[in-house]
Design an enzyme around this catalytic site. Structure first.
Site, short mmCIF file in Angstrom:
data_model
loop_
_atom_site.label_atom_id
_atom_site.label_comp_id
_atom_site.label_asym_id
_atom_site.label_seq_id
_atom_site.Cartn_x
_atom_site.Cartn_y
_atom_site.Cartn_z
N ALA A 1 -87.94 -18.23 26.71
CA ALA A 1 -89.38 -18.31 26.97
C ALA A 1 -89.68 -17.58 28.26
CB ALA A 1 -89.83 -19.76 27.09
N SER A 2 -90.88 -17.02 28.33
CA SER A 2 -91.24 -16.29 29.53
C SER A 2 -92.73 -16.50 29.80
CB SER A 2 -90.92 -14.81 29.31
OG SER A 2 -91.18 -14.10 30.48
N ALA A 3 -93.03 -17.10 30.92
CA ALA A 3 -94.44 -17.37 31.26
C ALA A 3 -94.75 -16.80 32.63
CB ALA A 3 -94.70 -18.86 31.20
N ALA B 1 -92.35 -18.66 35.42
CA ALA B 1 -90.91 -18.66 35.28
C ALA B 1 -90.47 -18.20 33.89
CB ALA B 1 -90.38 -20.08 35.50
N VAL C 1 -87.09 -18.90 30.97
CA VAL C 1 -86.05 -19.88 30.68
C VAL C 1 -84.89 -19.21 29.94
CG1 VAL C 1 -85.55 -22.07 29.50
CG2 VAL C 1 -87.81 -21.71 30.54
N LYS D 1 -84.38 -22.67 34.22
CA LYS D 1 -85.75 -22.19 34.39
C LYS D 1 -85.81 -21.53 35.75
CE LYS D 1 -90.42 -24.23 34.08
NZ LYS D 1 -91.16 -25.44 33.70
N ASP E 1 -99.77 -32.56 30.40
CA ASP E 1 -99.98 -31.36 29.59
C ASP E 1 -99.18 -31.43 28.29
OD1 ASP E 1 -101.00 -28.87 29.04
OD2 ASP E 1 -99.55 -27.77 30.24
N1 LIG Z 1 -84.48 -28.74 28.38
C1 LIG Z 1 -84.85 -27.85 27.47
N2 LIG Z 1 -84.21 -27.75 26.30
C2 LIG Z 1 -84.56 -26.84 25.37
N3 LIG Z 1 -85.55 -25.96 25.53
C3 LIG Z 1 -86.25 -25.98 26.68
C4 LIG Z 1 -85.94 -26.91 27.71
N4 LIG Z 1 -86.78 -26.71 28.73
C5 LIG Z 1 -87.59 -25.69 28.36
N5 LIG Z 1 -87.28 -25.25 27.13
C6 LIG Z 1 -87.95 -24.16 26.38
O1 LIG Z 1 -88.57 -23.29 27.30
C7 LIG Z 1 -89.97 -23.24 27.11
C8 LIG Z 1 -90.69 -23.15 28.47
O2 LIG Z 1 -90.34 -24.23 29.30
P1 LIG Z 1 -91.41 -24.99 30.17
O3 LIG Z 1 -90.69 -25.97 31.00
O4 LIG Z 1 -92.47 -25.51 29.27
O5 LIG Z 1 -91.96 -23.82 31.06
P2 LIG Z 1 -93.44 -23.45 31.50
O6 LIG Z 1 -93.72 -24.25 32.71
O7 LIG Z 1 -93.38 -22.01 31.74
O8 LIG Z 1 -94.36 -23.80 30.35
C9 LIG Z 1 -90.29 -24.51 26.35
O9 LIG Z 1 -91.46 -24.37 25.58
C10 LIG Z 1 -89.06 -24.72 25.51
O10 LIG Z 1 -89.13 -23.93 24.35
#
Ligand SMILES: Nc1ncnc2c1ncn2[C@@H]1O[C@H](COP(=O)(O)OP(=O)(O)O)[C@@H](O)[C@H]1O
Ligand SMILES: [Mg+2]
Length: 554
Positions: free
Chosen positions: A138-140, A143, A145, A159, A294
């Site tokens: 994921a990329s926002a 950050a 991941v 992350k 959220d």
């Molecule tokens: N502990 C985790 N296990 C599996 N996937 C994760 C985990 N943490 C994050 N992800 C994946 O990464 C994405 C982005 O993480 P997130 O913490 O929501 O970041 P942001 O703050 O950018 O939204 C999540 O939607 C999920 O798909």
């Protein structure tokens, strides 16, 4: 040059360039007149291009603002997203528009991610991880991941913040502060948005979100709160290899909720998932006083056995018992279709100012509740209802407290998720057991003290509304509008009473005259005097008995 306008902008080359870029885009979205009015181009000696996007006038102002933020990306997307949770500041319509902002960005090179992680941990990737996946999952804007594996074989996700994101955000916020000051000064119709306050609030939130140590603490606290719950999972944080810019967590294996919603496979029990999600949320709010602010589908995974896994604790809210009980009471009054109780409750919460026309306010609330009351409870959305309440308070210039609107918003998001999973989902049904538990708590001896305090608040409500009512009466009196209507209810018996009273009174007077008369004649004619006294005595005695034993209905 007007000094104060420039205090907040350092005016280095980079910042000026960025400002010009921002202004170009603002103009592009059909807001050229705003740029001209704040006269920023001339002041900063910037060249602003006036290229306007085709057909932009056809879109609504709110949609234009959303598109503008999207194009400005990074800080501005976050700005929009954070404001979308602050209906108390921007109102419902704009909040809904801003909620559409997508926070996905092109990933940054994994080389930079590795570099950032090493710099943060003070160790090489090889020392900490046995493998590291270069393709981010994921990329926002803040950050991205990456998946990785620890030396002990545990699967984790890392992350990591975009390199330089903090500086970018600081710089952009600086420019935002500057623009807000200018808007405040030169564009008076913007005043009701209070741009300076919006930027202040944004800055506070984004700085919190940038601190991953804070997010780690929140995740740990949440995991702790749910340690005994089977249907809900919160991933473990590896605190010793996390910093304010790098967060390492256990990888939760599951399917994104958004995919589960779309899926037609019988693999998932969507009804159960919706119920578990809602139960978890009510537990967070009513029992723990600490909730995920959220809970959209991107932040929830479904694991084996329909276990609901919450992710992303960048935005959390806290609720104290008092706030939870207030919310509970609001919902109860609303469900009971009791607008007066509702207004009283809002007043207890300190929301009703002196200037508010309580009668009109109550009537509007009654209208609102009527629209819900004609429906069955199963058809009423709780988040919707609460947001409706707050939009009425908005109309009366009553600013709902942030804690309430944030909580209503989160509930609204969650309810949407629940209904996407199961069209028959109803938050009230899930809410009931928590509500009764919370209500039982409300009447336990421990809570007595609070109840006493609450009753004092009832008095406070009276004291608050009384001067207003009194003022209205005084005004009417002064203007001669005040009429007093007397309605006689039992005038006949009053006449009888008067009759009897006057009889007794005349008898008393005769009696007195006889006593005085007898006293005068007793010297010359003792017998007559004595007879007079005797008659007076008997009459007096009768009168005294009659008076002493008087009953109203005699
Ligand atoms: N502990 C985790 N296990 C599996 N996937 C994760 C985990 N943490 C994050 N992800 C994946 O990464 C994405 C982005 O993480 P997130 O913490 O929501 O970041 P942001 O703050 O950018 O939204 C999540 O939607 C999920 O798909
Ligand atoms: Mg997220």
């Amino acid at each position: 040059m007007a000094g104060s306008d420039f205090l907040s902008l350092r005016q280095n080359e980079r910042e000026l360039k960025r400002t010009a870029h921002i202004l170009n885009i603002v103009a592009k979205f059909g807001m050229r007149s705003v740029v001209e009015r704040i006269r920023i181009g001339e002041k900063l000696h910037l060249k602003v291009g006036w290229q306007q996007k085709e057909n932009i006038e056809k879109t609504t102002e709110k949609a234009r603002l959303r598109m503008l933020l999207e194009e400005l990306a990074t800080t501005f997307v976050k700005f929009g997203q954070i404001l979308s949770t602050r209906e108390d500041l921007v109102g419902q319509e704009l909040a809904d528009e801003l909620a559409k902002l997508q926070d996905s960005m092109r990933p940054f090179p994994s080389q930079q991610a590795r570099h950032e992680i090493e710099a943060q941990l003070g160790k090489s990737i090889k020392e900490v991880f046995s493998s590291f996946d270069d393709n981010p999952i994921a990329s926002a804007s803040i950050a991205q991941v990456h998946r990785a594996m620890l030396k002990n074989g545990k699967a984790v996700v890392v992350k990591v913040q975009r390199p330089g994101i903090e500086e970018t955000i600081r710089e952009d916020t600086q420019i935002m502060h500057y623009l807000a000051t200018m808007l405040d000064k030169y564009v008076p119709e913007m005043k009701h948005w209070n741009p300076k306050l919006l930027v202040d609030e944004f800055e506070r939130s984004i700085m919190k979100e940038l601190d991953f140590q804070r997010e780690a603490k929140s995740a740990i606290r949440m995991r702790d709160n749910f340690s005994g719950e089977k249907g809900v999972y919160i991933p473990m944080v590896y605190e010793h290899i996390s910093t304010s810019r790098v967060l390492v967590m256990e990888e939760a294996r599951g399917t994104r909720l958004s995919d589960v919603i779309r899926s037609n496979l019988g693999k998932y029990d969507k009804t159960l998932i919706a119920r578990r999600g809602a139960d978890a949320f009510f537990k967070m709010v009513l029992e723990d006083g600490f909730y995920h602010a959220d809970p959209h589908p991107g932040n929830i995974l479904v694991m084996k056995g329909n276990v609901v896994c919450f992710l992303d604790f960048g935005r959390v809210g806290s609720v104290d018992k008092e706030l939870a009980m207030s919310m509970l009471r609001l919902v109860t009054f609303a469900v009971d279709n009791d607008p007066r109780g509702l207004v009283m409750q809002l007043s207890r919460m300190g929301l009703i100012d002196d200037g508010v026309d309580v009668e009109a306010f109550t009537e509007d609330m009654a209208d609102l509740l009527d629209t819900y009351y004609s429906r069955k409870l199963e058809e009423v959305q709780m988040g919707h209802l609460l947001r409706g309440l707050f939009s009425v308070t908005d109309k009366y210039g009553v600013r709902s407290p942030r804690a309430f609107t944030e909580l209503s918003r989160a509930l609204f998001i969650l309810e949407g998720v629940g209904m996407a999973l199961n069209p028959k989902f109803n938050a009230f049904a899930e809410f009931r057991p928590y509500a009764s538990r919370a209500a039982a708590l409300a009447y336990s001896p421990k809570r007595l003290e609070t109840i006493i305090r609450d009753n004092i608040l009832d008095v406070e409500y009276m004291v608050k509304t009384f001067p207003g009512t009194l003022r209205k009466i005084m005004n009417k009196l002064e203007s001669g509008e005040m009429k007093v209507e007397l309605v006689h209810t039992n005038l006949a018996s009053l006449a009888e009473d008067l009759d009897r009273m006057s009889n007794k009174l005349s008898l008393a007077m005769v009696l007195a005259a006889m006593v005085v008369g007898s006293s005068i004649v007793i010297g010359t004619s003792p017998t007559l005097g004595r007879v007079g006294f005797a008659i007076s005595f008997v009459l007096g005695l009768w009168l005294a008995v009659k008076i002493l034993l008087y009953r109203p209905n005699d």
